[in-house]
Enzyme design. Sequence first.
Site, PDB file in Angstrom:
ATOM      1  N   VAL A  79       0.570   2.870  -8.389  1.00  0.00           N
ATOM      2  CA  VAL A  79       1.419   4.059  -8.442  1.00  0.00           C
ATOM      3  C   VAL A  79       2.743   3.740  -7.768  1.00  0.00           C
ATOM      4  O   VAL A  79       2.776   3.196  -6.664  1.00  0.00           O
ATOM      5  CB  VAL A  79       0.740   5.255  -7.726  1.00  0.00           C
ATOM      6  CG1 VAL A  79       1.693   6.451  -7.673  1.00  0.00           C
ATOM      7  CG2 VAL A  79      -0.552   5.649  -8.425  1.00  0.00           C
ATOM      8  N   ALA A 124       5.213   2.392  -3.076  1.00  0.00           N
ATOM      9  CA  ALA A 124       4.172   2.204  -4.096  1.00  0.00           C
ATOM     10  C   ALA A 124       2.843   1.956  -3.405  1.00  0.00           C
ATOM     11  O   ALA A 124       2.795   1.746  -2.192  1.00  0.00           O
ATOM     12  CB  ALA A 124       4.513   1.006  -4.978  1.00  0.00           C
ATOM     13  N   LYS A 125       1.787   1.995  -4.128  1.00  0.00           N
ATOM     14  CA  LYS A 125       0.475   1.595  -3.609  1.00  0.00           C
ATOM     15  C   LYS A 125      -0.402   1.259  -4.793  1.00  0.00           C
ATOM     16  O   LYS A 125      -0.177   1.750  -5.899  1.00  0.00           O
ATOM     17  CB  LYS A 125      -0.155   2.750  -2.817  1.00  0.00           C
ATOM     18  CG  LYS A 125      -1.185   2.310  -1.816  1.00  0.00           C
ATOM     19  CD  LYS A 125      -0.530   1.783  -0.538  1.00  0.00           C
ATOM     20  CE  LYS A 125      -1.512   1.390   0.518  1.00  0.00           C
ATOM     21  NZ  LYS A 125      -0.820   1.135   1.800  1.00  0.00           N
ATOM     22  N   GLY A 126      -1.429   0.442  -4.541  1.00  0.00           N
ATOM     23  CA  GLY A 126      -2.341   0.105  -5.620  1.00  0.00           C
ATOM     24  C   GLY A 126      -3.742  -0.044  -5.074  1.00  0.00           C
ATOM     25  O   GLY A 126      -3.949  -0.082  -3.859  1.00  0.00           O
TER      26      GLY A 126
END
Length: 439
Positions: A79, A124-126
């Site tokens: 995201v 962001a992050k995942g």
Amino acid sequence: MERYIREISVEICPEPSAAHLPTPDLWDTVLAQLDDVAERLNLDPGIHILLRRPERELTVSVPVIMDDGQIQVFTGYRVQHSSARGPCKGGIRYHPDVNLREVRALAALMTWKCAVVGIPYGGAKGGVQCDPSQLSEEELCRLTRRFTAAILPILGPRRDIPAPDVNTNAQVMAWIADTVSMLEGKAVMEIVTGKPIPLGGSLGRKEATGRGVAIVTAELLKRKRRRLADTTVAVQGYGNVGSAAATILHEMGCKIVAVSDISGGLYNPAGLDIPDINRHVANHPQHLLEGYGAPGVDKITNEELLTSKVDVLIPAALEHQIRADNAADIQARMIIEGANGPTTREADEILQDRGIIVVPDILANAGGVVVSYFEWVQDLQCFFWDEEEVNRNLKKVMTRAFAEVWDFSQAQGVPLRLGAYMLAVSRVADAVRSRGIFP
Ligand code: NAD
């Protein structure tokens, strides 16, 4: 090959479900915080709505051939909350509870964290929904490589740069960098940070978050006209963040009287021998405090650590450790949030009413992303700094960020957490405003 494909059976992992997760969840909390800040800043309603929604969300299926020949299909996410201030930046976590709403919330928190320390990144992050403790090293490698290939269309050193998070480490970053480099036919090591040093990682990255925690603690003590040598400290969590924070504060002259980890806590009102404890942890098979003993050292529980009689408390383990049921018993006058989200919203109000100063996570634990930024800068220049230069620049960035949040909060008459969020959101909003809305 055809026969091989026909012979392996396909096993689909259960679809990720958020049904068991608490409500309100982290995304609800992030939105409530943003709404509160937007009102106080009198934010343009259009920009407020824009910041309530992530720019881009990608959900991917990650098929992996397991060691027994079966295919398992995992679910992964990346995201990107905002790229207004620069390329998106944020970690990748492997955990059974990973879900889209959590990843979305963590991506937004990265936007605020990068803005509050003034580094030119968005957030962001995942993550991949999996239990890495159940995977072999080879399965983990294949999962990482396939996940990387699946999210590669939105990654890039000028687009989105992942880093380690829960259950991922320098080795996972090395696999990501190698996968991208193989697919693109050239070295793209700057695609991730938190890499091993020989692959372009930065010196000082490992201790950076704990060092940042120690730097902001020293800055707060300066504002409160307290001497480091007269200050007692308790640290919950003795992993990457907690052990580095305890070690550096000990070197700065503070008296570390309590530390703890998953195996329990240690307490000595005269001060713990941190180098001796570090030797014990380094030699323990699971790197725990368990089994440590020395004259004057008592065993305590984690709950006792949180409410012990100290000047400074550093929660550096997990989220939601300081809650409505224990906030009234905390004796520390200053809390430095080494962990992400260690204080619930209700507890925060109790601490505020009691006049306890809380340095919020988005400022206190930003040292890691700051040195990630330095790693990216070094990779792009193909010119590497010595550790002294990394630490000197980290100190400069953290000291400046602390002063800006402190001065802003004092001027607005608000607690540091609210001040940090107001400053962060206003910086992101300024970037959106000056770039304009495309086209
Ligand atoms: P880690 O896994 O290295 O260490 C976690 C520590 O907490 C371990 O000592 C573990 O034993 C302890 N712990 C676990 N459960 C506990 C419990 N119930 N009670 C007491 N101790 C417990 O993790 P880390 O990298 O040090 O991260 C700690 C926190 O800091 C997390 O919230 C993480 O999101 C946050 N953080 C980490 C970084 C980083 O660079 N590593 C950066 C920013 C924020």
